[in-house]
Design a protein around this motif. Structure first.
Motif, PDB file in Angstrom:
ATOM      1  N   VAL A   4       0.864  -1.186   0.000  1.00 27.42           N
ATOM      2  CA  VAL A   4       0.000   0.000   0.000  1.00 27.42           C
ATOM      3  C   VAL A   4       0.894   1.227   0.000  1.00 27.42           C
ATOM      4  O   VAL A   4       1.826   1.329   0.799  1.00 27.42           O
ATOM      5  CB  VAL A   4      -0.921   0.016   1.238  1.00 27.42           C
ATOM      6  N   ARG A   5       0.603   2.134  -0.918  1.00 26.56           N
ATOM      7  CA  ARG A   5       1.395   3.354  -1.041  1.00 26.56           C
ATOM      8  C   ARG A   5       0.469   4.434  -1.580  1.00 26.56           C
ATOM      9  O   ARG A   5      -0.373   4.171  -2.420  1.00 26.56           O
ATOM     10  CB  ARG A   5       2.585   3.026  -1.939  1.00 26.56           C
ATOM     11  N   THR A   6       0.631   5.651  -1.116  1.00 26.65           N
ATOM     12  CA  THR A   6      -0.146   6.785  -1.608  1.00 26.65           C
ATOM     13  C   THR A   6       0.543   7.355  -2.841  1.00 26.65           C
ATOM     14  O   THR A   6       1.762   7.542  -2.850  1.00 26.65           O
ATOM     15  CB  THR A   6      -0.253   7.877  -0.526  1.00 26.65           C
ATOM     16  N   CYS A   7      -0.248   7.636  -3.874  1.00 25.06           N
ATOM     17  CA  CYS A   7       0.270   8.244  -5.100  1.00 25.06           C
ATOM     18  C   CYS A   7      -0.220   9.690  -5.151  1.00 25.06           C
ATOM     19  O   CYS A   7      -1.419   9.947  -5.057  1.00 25.06           O
ATOM     20  CB  CYS A   7      -0.224   7.473  -6.323  1.00 25.06           C
ATOM     21  N   LEU A   8       0.714  10.610  -5.267  1.00 26.58           N
ATOM     22  CA  LEU A   8       0.391  12.034  -5.377  1.00 26.58           C
ATOM     23  C   LEU A   8       0.654  12.492  -6.810  1.00 26.58           C
ATOM     24  O   LEU A   8       1.730  12.270  -7.358  1.00 26.58           O
ATOM     25  CB  LEU A   8       1.243  12.847  -4.402  1.00 26.58           C
ATOM     26  N   TYR A  64       5.550   6.646  -0.767  1.00 28.04           N
ATOM     27  CA  TYR A  64       4.716   7.473  -1.632  1.00 28.04           C
ATOM     28  C   TYR A  64       5.226   7.329  -3.055  1.00 28.04           C
ATOM     29  O   TYR A  64       6.423   7.137  -3.272  1.00 28.04           O
ATOM     30  CB  TYR A  64       4.812   8.958  -1.256  1.00 28.04           C
ATOM     31  N   GLN A  75      -3.329  19.561  -7.024  1.00 29.68           N
ATOM     32  CA  GLN A  75      -3.341  19.230  -5.598  1.00 29.68           C
ATOM     33  C   GLN A  75      -4.441  20.028  -4.887  1.00 29.68           C
ATOM     34  O   GLN A  75      -4.816  21.109  -5.332  1.00 29.68           O
ATOM     35  CB  GLN A  75      -1.984  19.593  -4.965  1.00 29.68           C
ATOM     36  N   VAL A  79      -6.140  16.180   0.544  1.00 30.97           N
ATOM     37  CA  VAL A  79      -5.114  15.188   0.864  1.00 30.97           C
ATOM     38  C   VAL A  79      -3.921  15.951   1.418  1.00 30.97           C
ATOM     39  O   VAL A  79      -3.502  16.962   0.846  1.00 30.97           O
ATOM     40  CB  VAL A  79      -4.690  14.385  -0.381  1.00 30.97           C
ATOM     41  N   ILE A  81      -0.056  15.449   3.904  1.00 31.55           N
ATOM     42  CA  ILE A  81       0.909  14.599   4.597  1.00 31.55           C
ATOM     43  C   ILE A  81       1.041  15.173   6.000  1.00 31.55           C
ATOM     44  O   ILE A  81       1.388  16.344   6.165  1.00 31.55           O
ATOM     45  CB  ILE A  81       2.258  14.584   3.871  1.00 31.55           C
TER      46      ILE A  81
END
Length: 164
Positions: A4-8, A64, A75, A79, A81
């Motif tokens: 699991v990783r967040t994609c920005l 990420y 952006q 969302v 960080i």
């Protein structure tokens, strides 16, 4: 195995952002840079800055992906960080680094970096105070709403006044 990783999503600048982010948080590093590879008859266009298509990084062990996707999805503060830190000095260091390098302040410990990514710089002490009785939590929350960069001494003073 599942990762699991967040994609920005970025409109350019993923290499510079990744390099900057990994200097902010101790124990962070770039894991992989994926070059843009042209695909014939693809609607994808190379990043305007000539940089990587994506960069995978680890911020204090949390991964990420920064994707150079173009201008389609800007952006937003929906969302962010969140960096939870142990001291006011660390709040100040991170805040000054982000805001001082082309970012901007927001409210209640939120700021935005020059790429538009939102950050929350939060002293752990805020969460500790919010776990106290209703009057303390209310006073601390009210004080937090008056601040941009969170100030632990002012949060502590609000809590002490509520306890008296």
């Amino acid at each position: 195995m599942t990762t699991v990783r967040t994609c920005l999503w970025f409109d350019g600048g993923v290499d510079a952002a990744a390099d900057f982010y990994t200097t902010l948080v101790p124990g962070s590093r770039v894991l992989h840079r994926m070059p843009y590879i042209p695909v014939p008859d693809s609607p994808a266009t190379p990043p305007a800055d000539g940089g990587s298509l994506a960069v995978v990084l680890s911020l204090a062990g949390v991964e990420y992906t920064l994707l150079n996707g173009g201008p389609h999805f800007p952006q937003s503060e929906a969302v962010s960080i969140e960096l939870i830190v142990d001291s006011q000095a660390e709040v100040d260091r991170l805040w000054d680094a982000i805001v001082g390098h082309g970012g901007e302040e927001s409210m209640c410990g939120w700021c935005r970096d020059r790429w538009g990514v939102s950050w929350q710089i939060v002293p752990q002490r805020l969460y500790d105070l919010l776990e106290e009785s209703g009057s303390v939590a209310t006073a601390v929350t009210a004080e937090m709403f008056t601040q941009r960069r969170l100030d632990t001494a002012r949060l502590e003073a609000a809590a002490e006044a509520a306890r008296s």
